[in-house]
Design an enzyme around this catalytic site. Structure first.
Site, PDB file in Angstrom:
ATOM      1  N   SER A  40      -5.040  -9.085   8.705  1.00  0.00           N
ATOM      2  CA  SER A  40      -6.351  -9.462   9.208  1.00  0.00           C
ATOM      3  C   SER A  40      -6.737 -10.767   8.518  1.00  0.00           C
ATOM      4  CB  SER A  40      -7.349  -8.334   8.947  1.00  0.00           C
ATOM      5  OG  SER A  40      -8.606  -8.691   9.446  1.00  0.00           O
ATOM      6  N   LYS A  80      -3.286  -0.263  -4.212  1.00  0.00           N
ATOM      7  CA  LYS A  80      -4.289  -1.179  -3.699  1.00  0.00           C
ATOM      8  C   LYS A  80      -5.702  -0.623  -3.838  1.00  0.00           C
ATOM      9  CE  LYS A  80      -5.029  -3.035   0.866  1.00  0.00           C
ATOM     10  NZ  LYS A  80      -4.336  -3.348   2.109  1.00  0.00           N
ATOM     11  N   ASP A 130       0.848  -1.192   0.000  1.00  0.00           N
ATOM     12  CA  ASP A 130       0.000   0.000   0.000  1.00  0.00           C
ATOM     13  C   ASP A 130       0.891   1.253   0.000  1.00  0.00           C
ATOM     14  OD1 ASP A 130      -1.819   1.991   0.467  1.00  0.00           O
ATOM     15  OD2 ASP A 130      -2.887   0.907   2.059  1.00  0.00           O
ATOM     16  N   ARG A 179      -9.371  -1.743  -2.405  1.00  0.00           N
ATOM     17  CA  ARG A 179     -10.137  -2.698  -1.586  1.00  0.00           C
ATOM     18  C   ARG A 179     -11.619  -2.516  -1.874  1.00  0.00           C
ATOM     19  NH1 ARG A 179      -9.579  -5.881   2.919  1.00  0.00           N
ATOM     20  NH2 ARG A 179      -7.455  -5.280   3.402  1.00  0.00           N
TER      21      ARG A 179
HETATM   22  C1  R5P Z   1      -4.766  -1.887   4.814  1.00  0.00           C
HETATM   23  O1  R5P Z   1      -4.690  -0.828   4.226  1.00  0.00           O
HETATM   24  C2  R5P Z   1      -3.755  -2.393   5.777  1.00  0.00           C
HETATM   25  O2  R5P Z   1      -2.553  -1.731   5.613  1.00  0.00           O
HETATM   26  C3  R5P Z   1      -3.570  -3.867   5.675  1.00  0.00           C
HETATM   27  O3  R5P Z   1      -2.955  -4.187   4.452  1.00  0.00           O
HETATM   28  C4  R5P Z   1      -4.880  -4.571   5.740  1.00  0.00           C
HETATM   29  O4  R5P Z   1      -5.699  -4.033   6.714  1.00  0.00           O
HETATM   30  C5  R5P Z   1      -4.701  -6.025   5.977  1.00  0.00           C
HETATM   31  O5  R5P Z   1      -5.938  -6.659   5.937  1.00  0.00           O
HETATM   32  P1  R5P Z   1      -6.066  -8.059   5.244  1.00  0.00           P
HETATM   33  O6  R5P Z   1      -5.058  -8.966   5.877  1.00  0.00           O
HETATM   34  O7  R5P Z   1      -7.487  -8.475   5.518  1.00  0.00           O
HETATM   35  O8  R5P Z   1      -5.823  -7.855   3.770  1.00  0.00           O
END
Ligand code: R5P
Length: 318
Positions: free
Chosen positions: A238, A207, A184, A209
């Site tokens: 996460s 990125k 990111d 989402r």
């Molecule tokens: C998002 O912008 C954060 O920097 C993490 O990349 C993100 O929250 C990770 O979440 P997950 O493991 O569900 O992709």
């Protein structure tokens, strides 16, 4: 007088003890009782304080540092945090510095869809209204810079574990001159801590989402990484979706080894196994949320921040 209290979430007390040790302070663990209906009661061990014994004013001589993480179950740990803050303030503490190694709801930092609440503002407002004077976070999602900031009116300091994670990779894993991937671009400020330790061959992803586990990342480079290791840096795992996409990309580019460096490991729904299956060889994480990959202890990093923060005049003198 200064004193450190530690709450019940994960490693909060271990982190509190380590902050107390580094700053030469006493440490006490708070008591948390759960009732059968799941409500809780928090109690400070005030009888162990060397105070003037004024009932309800037992902390009148103290500048208090209170450590409580808010990892899953987030709501339960947030309530414990709020109840304890109220109790500390109610007992007349001179000042209250709260350390939250993992701050829940930090990712809901804007209205992604019309009508959504900005949850991170609510957490800050709650802490502010309860009387928190100072706040310490580490690699908190909504504030990518390291150093002092203001969070809903609270003077705050965001530390980073990036340098300690990079040192572990260089010194313990003996990784030299890796390709570094930051999925990111918003995390660009952490490169300041990576470059002196692992070099500056860094690339970013773009990125997008679309949902909790729907992420698309565009990687601009198409470099052959044959014979080279690679390291992914992110603030948290996460579901693992983001870093699984990053790992697959690095494997396609033929990286010999893929290391993941991350501060907060939530590991929801088998995320760790899925990351390893996607080609991650080793995960290097902190103990902000204690997991089997927690090799970097955040206590000393936060203690250093407490010593550095200019806004803590009361706390600079023991
Ligand atoms: C998002 O912008 C954060 O920097 C993490 O990349 C993100 O929250 C990770 O979440 P997950 O493991 O569900 O992709």
């Amino acid at each position: 007088m200064r004193i450190v209290f530690g709450g019940s979430c994960g490693n909060s007390s271990k982190i509190g003890e380590s902050i107390a040790k580094k700053l030469g302070l006493s440490f006490l663990k708070t008591e948390v009782k759960h009732f059968r209906d799941t409500e809780m009661l928090v109690r400070l061990p005030v009888e162990r304080l060397d105070s003037r014994g004024l009932l309800g004013r037992e902390l009148a001589d103290y500048d208090v540092i209170y450590v409580q993480s808010t990892a899953p179950a987030q709501s339960k740990h947030l309530i414990e945090l709020f109840l304890t803050v109220e109790s500390i303030k109610h007992r007349g503490a001179n000042s209250l510095t709260v350390v939250v190694p993992y701050l829940a709801h930090a990712r809901q930092d804007k209205e992604f869809n019309p009508g959504e609440v900005i949850s991170k503002n609510v957490i800050g407002k709650m802490l502010r209204s309860l009387g928190v004077d100072y706040l310490f976070t580490i690699d908190v999602h909504f504030h990518r810079e390291v150093g002092e900031y203001v969070y809903e009116g609270i003077r705050a300091y965001n530390a980073t574990a990036t340098g300690a994670l990079a040192e572990y990779i260089r010194d313990k894993l003996k990784i030299a001159s890796p390709k570094i991937l930051i999925p990111d671009y918003g995390h660009k400020p952490i490169t300041e801590w990576i470059i002196p330790i692992l070099g500056n061959d860094i690339m970013f992803g773009k990125k997008d989402r679309r949902g909790e586990t729907e992420v698309s990342i565009v990687f601009s480079e198409n470099e052959d990484l044959s014979g080279r290791p690679a390291v992914i840096f992110d603030d948290m795992i996460s579901s693992g979706t983001t870093c699984i996409a990053a790992a697959k990309y690095l494997k396609r580019m033929k990286a010999t080894k893929v290391i993941l460096a991350v501060t907060h490991t939530l590991y929801i729904n088998g995320a760790r196994a899925n990351l390893l299956a996607a080609g991650i060889d080793k995960i290097v994480a902190t103990d902000s949320i204690p997991k089997r990959d927690s090799v970097v202890h955040v206590g000393p990093i936060i203690a250093d921040s407490i010593e550095q923060a200019h806004f803590l005049p009361l706390l600079t003198v023991k």
